[in-house]
Write an enzyme that holds these catalytic residues in place. Structure first.
Site, PDB file in Angstrom:
ATOM      1  N   HIS A  77       1.003  -1.237   0.079  1.00 51.11           N
ATOM      2  CA  HIS A  77      -0.033  -0.060  -0.042  1.00 51.11           C
ATOM      3  C   HIS A  77       1.021   1.316  -0.014  1.00 51.11           C
ATOM      4  O   HIS A  77       2.103   1.408   0.455  1.00 51.11           O
ATOM      5  CB  HIS A  77      -0.650   0.146   1.154  1.00 51.11           C
ATOM      6  N   LYS A 100     -10.255  -0.833  10.951  1.00 52.32           N
ATOM      7  CA  LYS A 100     -10.231  -1.753  10.048  1.00 52.32           C
ATOM      8  C   LYS A 100     -10.448  -3.300  10.956  1.00 52.32           C
ATOM      9  O   LYS A 100     -10.725  -4.237  10.436  1.00 52.32           O
ATOM     10  CB  LYS A 100      -8.823  -2.178   9.207  1.00 52.32           C
ATOM     11  N   ASP A 155       3.152  -4.839   7.897  1.00 49.60           N
ATOM     12  CA  ASP A 155       2.018  -4.086   7.650  1.00 49.60           C
ATOM     13  C   ASP A 155       0.703  -4.715   8.010  1.00 49.60           C
ATOM     14  O   ASP A 155       0.438  -5.488   7.013  1.00 49.60           O
ATOM     15  CB  ASP A 155       2.111  -3.086   6.609  1.00 49.60           C
ATOM     16  N   CYS A 193      -4.707   2.553  -3.474  1.00 54.35           N
ATOM     17  CA  CYS A 193      -3.411   3.191  -3.095  1.00 54.35           C
ATOM     18  C   CYS A 193      -2.436   2.238  -3.215  1.00 54.35           C
ATOM     19  O   CYS A 193      -1.743   1.803  -2.247  1.00 54.35           O
ATOM     20  CB  CYS A 193      -3.686   3.487  -1.683  1.00 54.35           C
ATOM     21  N   GLN A 211      -4.310  -5.025   6.738  1.00 48.08           N
ATOM     22  CA  GLN A 211      -5.188  -5.885   6.106  1.00 48.08           C
ATOM     23  C   GLN A 211      -5.456  -7.067   7.248  1.00 48.08           C
ATOM     24  O   GLN A 211      -6.326  -7.766   7.374  1.00 48.08           O
ATOM     25  CB  GLN A 211      -5.154  -6.373   4.971  1.00 48.08           C
TER      26      GLN A 211
END
Lengths: 404, 151
Positions: free
Chosen positions: A119, A222, A196, A362, A199
């Site tokens: 991302h 999220k 990261d 993104c 998600q």
């Protein structure tokens, strides 16, 4: 006790109030759980005060709630200590924190390795670091499936490599990253690993120690919590050696006209008033997540994902992005339909009460590597159901008629 | 009919498909490329300006139906206009979308975008080709006359 109700929709106020809505954009923002919302309201109406400053009882209550939220986040991550948990405004802020603070300890010629699948939030901060310090920024390529191509890892992770910063799971293809292979290669040369988890965290509690990583970032919005809050977890000894990112109140040991010394982590990295009520709300969401039976939820998400992919594959010309096997992907399904722009598709779908995202998500380098510019994305979460998938497939059939 | 179905009138699809003005100019006096960061749409516009008026225009548009239809409108209509005229049309179009103002009378086909009023996130799709055209005209003016503001 672990629970996995047949349908979780009713636990989410927005979904409960809008039974006609088919929300398939949880990779962008998941709906907030009732408990998280209640926790925010409860905190703001009974404990609202600044933290780490006041000695009155209300401030003590706010301190307690905020630090309990930190404990909860630490348990969600299986961190060694709550002191390794830093509250930020989101995953983007957490990643920027590492790029500035840990990144500031790097020197020209040191290599930071990211992937094409990142991302922009885990791409641009490293480009900026390259401009500031002269580090070498290298990229792990992707396979046609969108999965990271680790075939030439030994060339990329050599003695110059200081940090491997990659996504846990692509926000476009859903492809899971083979973290174990990356960690093993990084350990051989003493490189650190940042994951990261923007998600990944939505799909269950994490075990940062078992992963063997050094930093983990995720967002509250999220993970069924409120917006405006995120978490950076970092190994204690690394955080202790890192300079602050932002400066201001709450992060100092002492300020004199001559110099300032820093508070220890996590306060060193929480300049100013932190997102207190948001952290409390996030903790309620994480507690709820920790109460769930994730084996059942993953089975359910995978079944929905397979149902969707089977339906999409029946649409002539449609191109699916991402791994074929559902076990290799989170329930994020992106696709292209030749001649139809995702914005137009999503606009027509919206008229049928379907909420999907279209665009480059993104992740322009990834889309370029996959030979696409834009795509339409359906992202499934634990409250999604068969009706959502059927509605999407019906809606796409209508969009094809409407737009061509 | 659902609300957004009416957004895609036949006129929009026809203009988008016709793609008036799509291509490249052999001798442009100004050019500009603009992106819509929301969706990755991209419009490249070239103009050939003579005596302060557009003598020729070409565009290369990758975008949604609204963006492509808007680009086709300027491909059809922009020749003969000057920068002030394009600026007035753009302002009028933006006001139509954002404030419900009347359709710019000089370009009545812009009425096909009236249903987009209800979708603020799509306004940029419609306006992107116009803004790219304005940027190309400004570049043309700078290259021809130096950095003199249009009056």
């Amino acid at each position: 006790m672990s629970v996995a109700p047949a349908s979780l929709r009713d636990e989410f106020p927005l979904l409960a109030a809008a039974p006609q809505l088919h929300y398939l954009d949880s990779a962008a923002t998941a709906q907030i759980h009732r408990l998280a919302l209640d926790a925010v309201v409860c905190h703001e109406t009974t404990c609202r005060a600044n933290v780490s400053r006041g000695t009155y009882r209300l401030a003590e209550a706010a301190d307690l709630a905020y630090e309990q939220a930190r404990q909860t986040a630490a348990r969600f991550l299986n961190a060694s200590s709550a002191d390794e948990v830093i509250f930020t405004s989101g995953a983007t802020a957490a990643l920027n924190l590492v790029a500035h603070s840990f990144g500031g300890t790097l020197k020209a010629g040191d290599r930071v390795l990211i992937s094409v699948a990142e991302h922009h939030s885990n791409f641009v901060p490293w480009q900026m670091l390259r401009e500031r310090t002269g580090i070498e920024l290298a990229l792990i390529p992707v396979l046609a499936s969108g999965q990271l191509d680790l075939a030439h890892l030994s060339e990329l992770i050599d003695s110059n490599c200081r940090l491997v910063a990659v996504t846990q799971c692509s926000n476009v293809t859903g492809a899971w990253t083979d973290v174990a292979t990356l960690v093993a290669a990084a350990r051989k040369v003493g490189a650190k690993v940042l994951l990261d988890g923007a998600q990944g965290a939505q799909h269950g509690p994490q075990d940062v120690r078992a992963l063997g990583i050094d930093f983990y970032a995720f967002s509250g919005h999220k993970c069924f919590g409120p917006g405006g809050v995120g978490v950076l977890w970092g190994r204690g000894e690394l955080l202790a050696a890192m300079p602050p990112f932002l400066t201001g109140g709450g992060m100092i040991a002492e300020v004199t006209p001559a110099e300032t010394t820093w508070a220890p982590p996590p306060q060193r990295f929480e300049a100013g008033t932190p997102p207190i009520a948001q952290a409390v709300g996030l903790a309620a969401a994480l507690e709820w997540m920790m109460s769930l039976d994730w084996l059942q939820i993953h089975a359910r998400e995978n079944r929905l994902c397979e149902l969707l992919i089977e339906g999409l594959q029946r649409i002539p010309g449609l191109r699916l992005l991402g791994p074929e096997a559902s076990a290799e992907r989170a329930p994020i399904v992106s696709f292209e339909i030749p001649g139809l722009h995702p914005h137009d598709i999503c606009q027509v779908l919206d008229a049928h009460n379907l909420a999907l995202r279209g665009g480059h998500h993104c992740a322009q380098p990834l889309l370029a590597a996959l030979g696409a510019e834009v795509c339409t994305r359906a992202s499934i979460a634990l409250y999604s159901d068969e009706a959502d998938i059927e509605a999407l497939l019906d809606g796409l059939r209508f969009a094809l008629q409407e737009l061509t | 009919m659902n609300q957004s179905d009416s957004l895609y009138e036949d006129a929009i699809k026809q203009f988008a498909q016709a793609g008036h003005g799509h291509g490249q100019l052999a001798a442009a006096t100004g050019a500009a490329k603009l992106d819509n960061p929301l969706c990755g749409d991209r419009v490249r516009v070239q103009v050939a300006v003579a005596s302060d008026h557009i003598a020729a225009i070409a565009h290369d548009t990758k975008g949604c139906l609204l963006c492509r239809a808007a680009a086709a409108v300027i491909g059809l209509r922009a020749v003969g206009q000057d920068e002030l005229g394009i600026e007035a049309i753009t302002t009028g179009l933006e006001s139509m979308l954002k404030h419900g103002s009347p359709v710019p009378a000089a370009w009545p086909e812009l009425s096909m975008f009236e249903p987009a009023r209800a979708y603020p996130s799509r306004h940029r799709c419609v306006l992107l080709p116009f803004r790219a055209l304005l940027a190309a005209l400004q570049e043309s003016r700078r290259s021809q006359h130096g950095d003199i503001p249009v009056l």
